[in-house]
Design a protein around this motif. Structure first.
Motif, PDB file in Angstrom:
ATOM      1  N   TRP A 130      16.260 137.786 -51.835  1.00  0.00           N
ATOM      2  CA  TRP A 130      16.696 137.254 -53.121  1.00  0.00           C
ATOM      3  C   TRP A 130      16.306 138.181 -54.271  1.00  0.00           C
ATOM      4  O   TRP A 130      17.014 138.279 -55.268  1.00  0.00           O
ATOM      5  CB  TRP A 130      16.135 135.852 -53.339  1.00  0.00           C
ATOM      6  N   GLU A 131      15.198 138.877 -54.112  1.00  0.00           N
ATOM      7  CA  GLU A 131      14.804 139.849 -55.134  1.00  0.00           C
ATOM      8  C   GLU A 131      15.797 141.007 -55.175  1.00  0.00           C
ATOM      9  O   GLU A 131      16.142 141.511 -56.243  1.00  0.00           O
ATOM     10  CB  GLU A 131      13.396 140.361 -54.843  1.00  0.00           C
ATOM     11  N   ALA A 134      18.777 139.728 -56.980  1.00  0.00           N
ATOM     12  CA  ALA A 134      18.486 139.654 -58.415  1.00  0.00           C
ATOM     13  C   ALA A 134      18.630 141.031 -59.057  1.00  0.00           C
ATOM     14  O   ALA A 134      19.197 141.164 -60.142  1.00  0.00           O
ATOM     15  CB  ALA A 134      17.084 139.095 -58.642  1.00  0.00           C
ATOM     16  N   LEU A 139      19.012 141.716 -63.005  1.00  0.00           N
ATOM     17  CA  LEU A 139      17.802 141.007 -63.403  1.00  0.00           C
ATOM     18  C   LEU A 139      16.591 141.849 -63.022  1.00  0.00           C
ATOM     19  O   LEU A 139      16.571 142.464 -61.967  1.00  0.00           O
ATOM     20  CB  LEU A 139      17.764 139.662 -62.676  1.00  0.00           C
ATOM     21  N   TYR A 144      12.824 137.806 -62.466  1.00  0.00           N
ATOM     22  CA  TYR A 144      13.075 137.025 -61.257  1.00  0.00           C
ATOM     23  C   TYR A 144      11.806 136.295 -60.817  1.00  0.00           C
ATOM     24  O   TYR A 144      11.831 135.088 -60.549  1.00  0.00           O
ATOM     25  CB  TYR A 144      13.593 137.935 -60.139  1.00  0.00           C
ATOM     26  N   ARG A 147      10.841 133.382 -63.060  1.00  0.00           N
ATOM     27  CA  ARG A 147      11.692 132.214 -62.843  1.00  0.00           C
ATOM     28  C   ARG A 147      11.231 131.433 -61.617  1.00  0.00           C
ATOM     29  O   ARG A 147      11.138 130.206 -61.649  1.00  0.00           O
ATOM     30  CB  ARG A 147      13.151 132.650 -62.658  1.00  0.00           C
ATOM     31  N   GLU A 154      14.798 130.075 -55.469  1.00  0.00           N
ATOM     32  CA  GLU A 154      15.090 131.503 -55.385  1.00  0.00           C
ATOM     33  C   GLU A 154      16.575 131.840 -55.513  1.00  0.00           C
ATOM     34  O   GLU A 154      16.928 132.778 -56.239  1.00  0.00           O
ATOM     35  CB  GLU A 154      14.504 132.084 -54.098  1.00  0.00           C
ATOM     36  N   ALA A 157      17.447 131.445 -59.182  1.00  0.00           N
ATOM     37  CA  ALA A 157      16.740 132.435 -60.002  1.00  0.00           C
ATOM     38  C   ALA A 157      17.380 133.809 -59.888  1.00  0.00           C
ATOM     39  O   ALA A 157      17.400 134.566 -60.851  1.00  0.00           O
ATOM     40  CB  ALA A 157      15.277 132.502 -59.583  1.00  0.00           C
ATOM     41  N   ALA A 158      17.910 134.140 -58.718  1.00  0.00           N
ATOM     42  CA  ALA A 158      18.486 135.465 -58.493  1.00  0.00           C
ATOM     43  C   ALA A 158      19.916 135.588 -58.999  1.00  0.00           C
ATOM     44  O   ALA A 158      20.380 136.697 -59.274  1.00  0.00           O
ATOM     45  CB  ALA A 158      18.445 135.808 -57.004  1.00  0.00           C
ATOM     46  N   TRP A 164      19.575 129.702 -66.773  1.00  0.00           N
ATOM     47  CA  TRP A 164      18.898 129.303 -65.539  1.00  0.00           C
ATOM     48  C   TRP A 164      18.027 128.066 -65.709  1.00  0.00           C
ATOM     49  O   TRP A 164      17.824 127.322 -64.769  1.00  0.00           O
ATOM     50  CB  TRP A 164      18.076 130.457 -64.974  1.00  0.00           C
TER      51      TRP A 164
END
Length: 167
Positions: A130-131, A134, A139, A144, A147, A154, A157-158, A164
């Motif tokens: 997910w990072e 993002a 982002l 990230y 959030r 997750e 957030a991504a 958000w």
């Protein structure tokens, strides 16, 4: 050697180590110094109390109302180096945000350390899928993670934009 700076016919506004620094200080504070074509435009003169003062020919001898110049004067007064020069212009040149600079001072950091120590970079974790998403969505890692820490799931957030918090 560091000496006081004053516009020609005005009060002392700060300190500088050279003619060019004195000229830039006046410009920074909105006094509109005359162009520095040659070094003779700024002179080092004896003050009434026996010290030396850089005098700069400027359009204004008192501070005109200019919001940016007002902010510069206020920020320059927050912290100084051991030499007596303001620390904020150095922090600004080093890319340190004003809020970061001010928080460092509140934590008890010296002006020199607050202005010169770099900001921390948060390392990207390539194993967090997910990072990675993002980052692909533009982002930052910091945004990230903040959030997710605030309780946002997750995937949201991504992928969510600025709204958000309304998920």
């Amino acid at each position: 050697m560091i000496n006081d700076v004053a516009p020609l016919g005005g009060e002392v506004i700060g300190k500088a180590a050279s003619r060019e620094d004195a000229w830039w200080l006046c410009k920074r504070y909105g006094l509109k110094p005359f162009p520095l074509d040659d070094a003779s435009a700024v002179s080092l003169e004896d003050a009434e109390n026996g010290s030396k003062v850089w005098t700069v020919p400027c359009e204004h001898t008192q501070f005109p109302y200019d919001r940016a110049a007002f902010e510069n004067r206020r920020r320059d007064g927050l912290a100084e180096f051991e030499s007596g020069l303001p620390a904020w212009p150095v922090a600004e040149e080093n890319g340190i945000a004003f809020q970061t600079f001010r928080q460092r001072l509140k934590r008890g950091w010296s002006g020199e350390r607050a202005a010169t120590e770099g900001v921390r970079d948060i390392a990207h974790n390539p194993n967090d899928e997910w990072e990675v998403i993002a980052l692909e969505n533009g982002l930052s890692v910091r945004a990230y993670r903040s959030r997710v820490q605030a309780g946002c799931p997750e995937p949201i957030a991504a992928t969510m934009g600025l709204s958000w918090r309304r998920w």
